[in-house]
Design a protein around this motif. Sequence first.
Motif, PDB file in Angstrom:
ATOM      1  N   GLN A 190      42.918 -28.609  39.991  1.00  0.00           N
ATOM      2  CA  GLN A 190      44.296 -28.239  39.675  1.00  0.00           C
ATOM      3  C   GLN A 190      44.429 -26.886  38.975  1.00  0.00           C
ATOM      4  O   GLN A 190      45.494 -26.564  38.470  1.00  0.00           O
ATOM      5  CB  GLN A 190      44.951 -29.328  38.813  1.00  0.00           C
ATOM      6  N   SER A 191      43.373 -26.111  38.938  1.00  0.00           N
ATOM      7  CA  SER A 191      43.487 -24.833  38.239  1.00  0.00           C
ATOM      8  C   SER A 191      42.734 -23.697  38.924  1.00  0.00           C
ATOM      9  O   SER A 191      43.296 -22.638  39.176  1.00  0.00           O
ATOM     10  CB  SER A 191      42.990 -24.973  36.788  1.00  0.00           C
ATOM     11  N   ARG A 192      41.466 -23.907  39.237  1.00  0.00           N
ATOM     12  CA  ARG A 192      40.648 -22.835  39.789  1.00  0.00           C
ATOM     13  C   ARG A 192      40.728 -22.809  41.309  1.00  0.00           C
ATOM     14  O   ARG A 192      40.716 -23.856  41.942  1.00  0.00           O
ATOM     15  CB  ARG A 192      39.195 -22.980  39.335  1.00  0.00           C
ATOM     16  N   ARG A 193      40.785 -21.611  41.849  1.00  0.00           N
ATOM     17  CA  ARG A 193      40.789 -21.452  43.297  1.00  0.00           C
ATOM     18  C   ARG A 193      39.340 -21.319  43.763  1.00  0.00           C
ATOM     19  O   ARG A 193      38.634 -20.388  43.382  1.00  0.00           O
ATOM     20  CB  ARG A 193      41.616 -20.235  43.713  1.00  0.00           C
ATOM     21  N   ARG A 194      38.911 -22.273  44.581  1.00  0.00           N
ATOM     22  CA  ARG A 194      37.512 -22.351  44.999  1.00  0.00           C
ATOM     23  C   ARG A 194      37.368 -22.054  46.481  1.00  0.00           C
ATOM     24  O   ARG A 194      38.034 -22.655  47.330  1.00  0.00           O
ATOM     25  CB  ARG A 194      36.944 -23.732  44.697  1.00  0.00           C
ATOM     26  N   GLY A 195      36.485 -21.128  46.784  1.00  0.00           N
ATOM     27  CA  GLY A 195      36.130 -20.839  48.161  1.00  0.00           C
ATOM     28  C   GLY A 195      34.957 -21.696  48.589  1.00  0.00           C
ATOM     29  O   GLY A 195      34.135 -22.104  47.757  1.00  0.00           O
ATOM     30  N   TYR A 196      34.865 -21.951  49.888  1.00  0.00           N
ATOM     31  CA  TYR A 196      33.786 -22.796  50.403  1.00  0.00           C
ATOM     32  C   TYR A 196      33.245 -22.185  51.693  1.00  0.00           C
ATOM     33  O   TYR A 196      34.011 -21.934  52.633  1.00  0.00           O
ATOM     34  CB  TYR A 196      34.304 -24.206  50.670  1.00  0.00           C
ATOM     35  N   ILE A 197      31.965 -21.897  51.721  1.00  0.00           N
ATOM     36  CA  ILE A 197      31.321 -21.387  52.937  1.00  0.00           C
ATOM     37  C   ILE A 197      30.820 -22.585  53.720  1.00  0.00           C
ATOM     38  O   ILE A 197      29.844 -23.242  53.329  1.00  0.00           O
ATOM     39  CB  ILE A 197      30.181 -20.422  52.594  1.00  0.00           C
ATOM     40  N   ALA A 198      31.483 -22.876  54.823  1.00  0.00           N
ATOM     41  CA  ALA A 198      31.167 -24.074  55.594  1.00  0.00           C
ATOM     42  C   ALA A 198      30.060 -23.837  56.608  1.00  0.00           C
ATOM     43  O   ALA A 198      29.207 -24.703  56.823  1.00  0.00           O
ATOM     44  CB  ALA A 198      32.426 -24.570  56.322  1.00  0.00           C
ATOM     45  N   MET A 199      30.066 -22.671  57.252  1.00  0.00           N
ATOM     46  CA  MET A 199      29.103 -22.414  58.322  1.00  0.00           C
ATOM     47  C   MET A 199      28.735 -20.934  58.347  1.00  0.00           C
ATOM     48  O   MET A 199      29.591 -20.076  58.168  1.00  0.00           O
ATOM     49  CB  MET A 199      29.699 -22.792  59.687  1.00  0.00           C
ATOM     50  N   LEU A 200      27.466 -20.675  58.605  1.00  0.00           N
ATOM     51  CA  LEU A 200      26.971 -19.306  58.764  1.00  0.00           C
ATOM     52  C   LEU A 200      25.818 -19.325  59.753  1.00  0.00           C
ATOM     53  O   LEU A 200      24.904 -20.142  59.618  1.00  0.00           O
ATOM     54  CB  LEU A 200      26.489 -18.736  57.428  1.00  0.00           C
ATOM     55  N   ASP A 226      42.480 -13.071  47.814  1.00  0.00           N
ATOM     56  CA  ASP A 226      43.402 -14.206  47.758  1.00  0.00           C
ATOM     57  C   ASP A 226      43.316 -14.960  46.434  1.00  0.00           C
ATOM     58  O   ASP A 226      43.784 -16.093  46.325  1.00  0.00           O
ATOM     59  CB  ASP A 226      43.123 -15.164  48.922  1.00  0.00           C
ATOM     60  N   GLY A 227      42.682 -14.352  45.430  1.00  0.00           N
ATOM     61  CA  GLY A 227      42.656 -14.946  44.095  1.00  0.00           C
ATOM     62  C   GLY A 227      41.592 -15.988  43.848  1.00  0.00           C
ATOM     63  O   GLY A 227      41.748 -16.844  42.971  1.00  0.00           O
ATOM     64  N   CYS A 228      40.483 -15.920  44.582  1.00  0.00           N
ATOM     65  CA  CYS A 228      39.420 -16.917  44.428  1.00  0.00           C
ATOM     66  C   CYS A 228      38.695 -16.744  43.101  1.00  0.00           C
ATOM     67  O   CYS A 228      38.442 -15.625  42.643  1.00  0.00           O
ATOM     68  CB  CYS A 228      38.436 -16.780  45.589  1.00  0.00           C
ATOM     69  N   ASP A 229      38.343 -17.878  42.467  1.00  0.00           N
ATOM     70  CA  ASP A 229      37.634 -17.863  41.189  1.00  0.00           C
ATOM     71  C   ASP A 229      36.144 -18.162  41.327  1.00  0.00           C
ATOM     72  O   ASP A 229      35.340 -17.740  40.498  1.00  0.00           O
ATOM     73  CB  ASP A 229      38.246 -18.894  40.230  1.00  0.00           C
ATOM     74  N   GLU A 230      35.773 -18.923  42.352  1.00  0.00           N
ATOM     75  CA  GLU A 230      34.383 -19.304  42.543  1.00  0.00           C
ATOM     76  C   GLU A 230      34.155 -19.682  44.001  1.00  0.00           C
ATOM     77  O   GLU A 230      35.101 -20.007  44.723  1.00  0.00           O
ATOM     78  CB  GLU A 230      34.020 -20.493  41.638  1.00  0.00           C
ATOM     79  N   VAL A 231      32.887 -19.625  44.431  1.00  0.00           N
ATOM     80  CA  VAL A 231      32.530 -19.958  45.815  1.00  0.00           C
ATOM     81  C   VAL A 231      31.364 -20.942  45.785  1.00  0.00           C
ATOM     82  O   VAL A 231      30.415 -20.776  45.009  1.00  0.00           O
ATOM     83  CB  VAL A 231      32.119 -18.701  46.606  1.00  0.00           C
ATOM     84  N   VAL A 232      31.424 -21.968  46.629  1.00  0.00           N
ATOM     85  CA  VAL A 232      30.342 -22.951  46.711  1.00  0.00           C
ATOM     86  C   VAL A 232      29.941 -23.153  48.162  1.00  0.00           C
ATOM     87  O   VAL A 232      30.663 -22.792  49.101  1.00  0.00           O
ATOM     88  CB  VAL A 232      30.749 -24.307  46.091  1.00  0.00           C
ATOM     89  N   LEU A 233      28.780 -23.776  48.343  1.00  0.00           N
ATOM     90  CA  LEU A 233      28.289 -24.133  49.678  1.00  0.00           C
ATOM     91  C   LEU A 233      27.145 -25.117  49.511  1.00  0.00           C
ATOM     92  O   LEU A 233      26.637 -25.321  48.402  1.00  0.00           O
ATOM     93  CB  LEU A 233      27.802 -22.888  50.427  1.00  0.00           C
ATOM     94  N   GLU A 234      26.758 -25.758  50.612  1.00  0.00           N
ATOM     95  CA  GLU A 234      25.568 -26.599  50.621  1.00  0.00           C
ATOM     96  C   GLU A 234      24.616 -26.118  51.709  1.00  0.00           C
ATOM     97  O   GLU A 234      25.040 -25.646  52.759  1.00  0.00           O
ATOM     98  CB  GLU A 234      25.907 -28.079  50.890  1.00  0.00           C
ATOM     99  N   THR A 235      23.324 -26.235  51.440  1.00  0.00           N
ATOM    100  CA  THR A 235      22.314 -25.935  52.449  1.00  0.00           C
ATOM    101  C   THR A 235      21.109 -26.831  52.226  1.00  0.00           C
ATOM    102  O   THR A 235      20.904 -27.360  51.127  1.00  0.00           O
ATOM    103  CB  THR A 235      21.895 -24.454  52.378  1.00  0.00           C
ATOM    104  N   GLU A 236      20.313 -27.036  53.270  1.00  0.00           N
ATOM    105  CA  GLU A 236      19.140 -27.901  53.165  1.00  0.00           C
ATOM    106  C   GLU A 236      18.133 -27.332  52.167  1.00  0.00           C
ATOM    107  O   GLU A 236      17.933 -26.124  52.100  1.00  0.00           O
ATOM    108  CB  GLU A 236      18.471 -28.058  54.538  1.00  0.00           C
ATOM    109  N   VAL A 237      17.479 -28.219  51.431  1.00  0.00           N
ATOM    110  CA  VAL A 237      16.479 -27.776  50.464  1.00  0.00           C
ATOM    111  C   VAL A 237      15.311 -27.102  51.176  1.00  0.00           C
ATOM    112  O   VAL A 237      14.573 -26.318  50.561  1.00  0.00           O
ATOM    113  CB  VAL A 237      15.969 -28.958  49.619  1.00  0.00           C
ATOM    114  N   THR A 238      15.134 -27.395  52.447  1.00  0.00           N
ATOM    115  CA  THR A 238      14.025 -26.817  53.213  1.00  0.00           C
ATOM    116  C   THR A 238      14.394 -25.486  53.867  1.00  0.00           C
ATOM    117  O   THR A 238      13.526 -24.826  54.449  1.00  0.00           O
ATOM    118  CB  THR A 238      13.585 -27.799  54.308  1.00  0.00           C
ATOM    119  N   ASN A 239      15.652 -25.081  53.796  1.00  0.00           N
ATOM    120  CA  ASN A 239      16.100 -23.849  54.446  1.00  0.00           C
ATOM    121  C   ASN A 239      15.887 -22.667  53.499  1.00  0.00           C
ATOM    122  O   ASN A 239      16.806 -22.160  52.870  1.00  0.00           O
ATOM    123  CB  ASN A 239      17.575 -23.967  54.841  1.00  0.00           C
TER     124      ASN A 239
END
Length: 275
Positions: A190-200, A226-239
């Motif tokens: 409800q406060s921070r604008r979060r970006g998410y990298i879904a695919m690369l 666009d006012g983003c405060d943080e960016v997150v993503l997930e990737t395999e531990v083996t990548n």
Amino acid sequence: MDCINQAHSNTVEELKSSPLSNEALVCDKLKIDENLKDSLDESSQVLVPNEALIENNCPPATPNGMDSTDTTTNIVLESMNTLNSGSDLSNVLNVLSLNSKLNCDESLLVDVNDTQDHIISANRGICYTRYKNENQMTPIINLITKGLSEPYSIYTYRYFIHNWPRLCFLAIHDSEYVGAIVCKLGVHKQSRRRGYIAMLAVSENVRRKKIGSTLVKLAIESMVEDGCDEVVLETEVTNSSALNLYENLGFVRDKRLYRYYLNGVDALRLKLWLT
């Protein structure tokens, strides 16, 4: 292109010098909302690049199938050396499209009409364009599917790309799509604008040209606009290649997600603070 933050120039120089791994650069297995609810201690801060994220002073590659003395090739090289506007970049693509003997997947070939007015920059013979229309959906899917450990449905791609077309970018080399990134941006807690990298994803035959890192930088820059405060993503531990790429750009390891993927492999959530 506007700078992200003038105060962080040292970080930019580090990003420009970081090598691009030669393995698959794929951010696997998205979780649309449920897995984006956790955040790290706000006392940790990671600085973001603040200068123009693309350099245009690298010598261009000679297009396949063209002799270096050919008139068409000379036009390409001249254009690539004077990349100062969108029209210049579009002209490069128009010339490259004349090379009809490319040995590549036809589904990845570029229709100049799909990139006109959407080319943003160029570096090392690679053009970068923002997503424009549905015709680019097939090459995006084909690029990403080749490197994923598990498939996505067409609805997943459309969810991201149709809702956040400004956060989808493609890389072009020799009239062929060779890289793509797909992202989203929303409100977190409800406060921070979060970006998410879904695919690369980046094609294997054009590795070590900093395509993956450039696509990520373009996406982050658009998020910041666009006012983003943080960016997150997930990737395999083996990548390891993906981990190296993101950590070189300032991402840190947030948490480990056990058996996150259908193949049973754990994931690491990475995070980059922008504010």
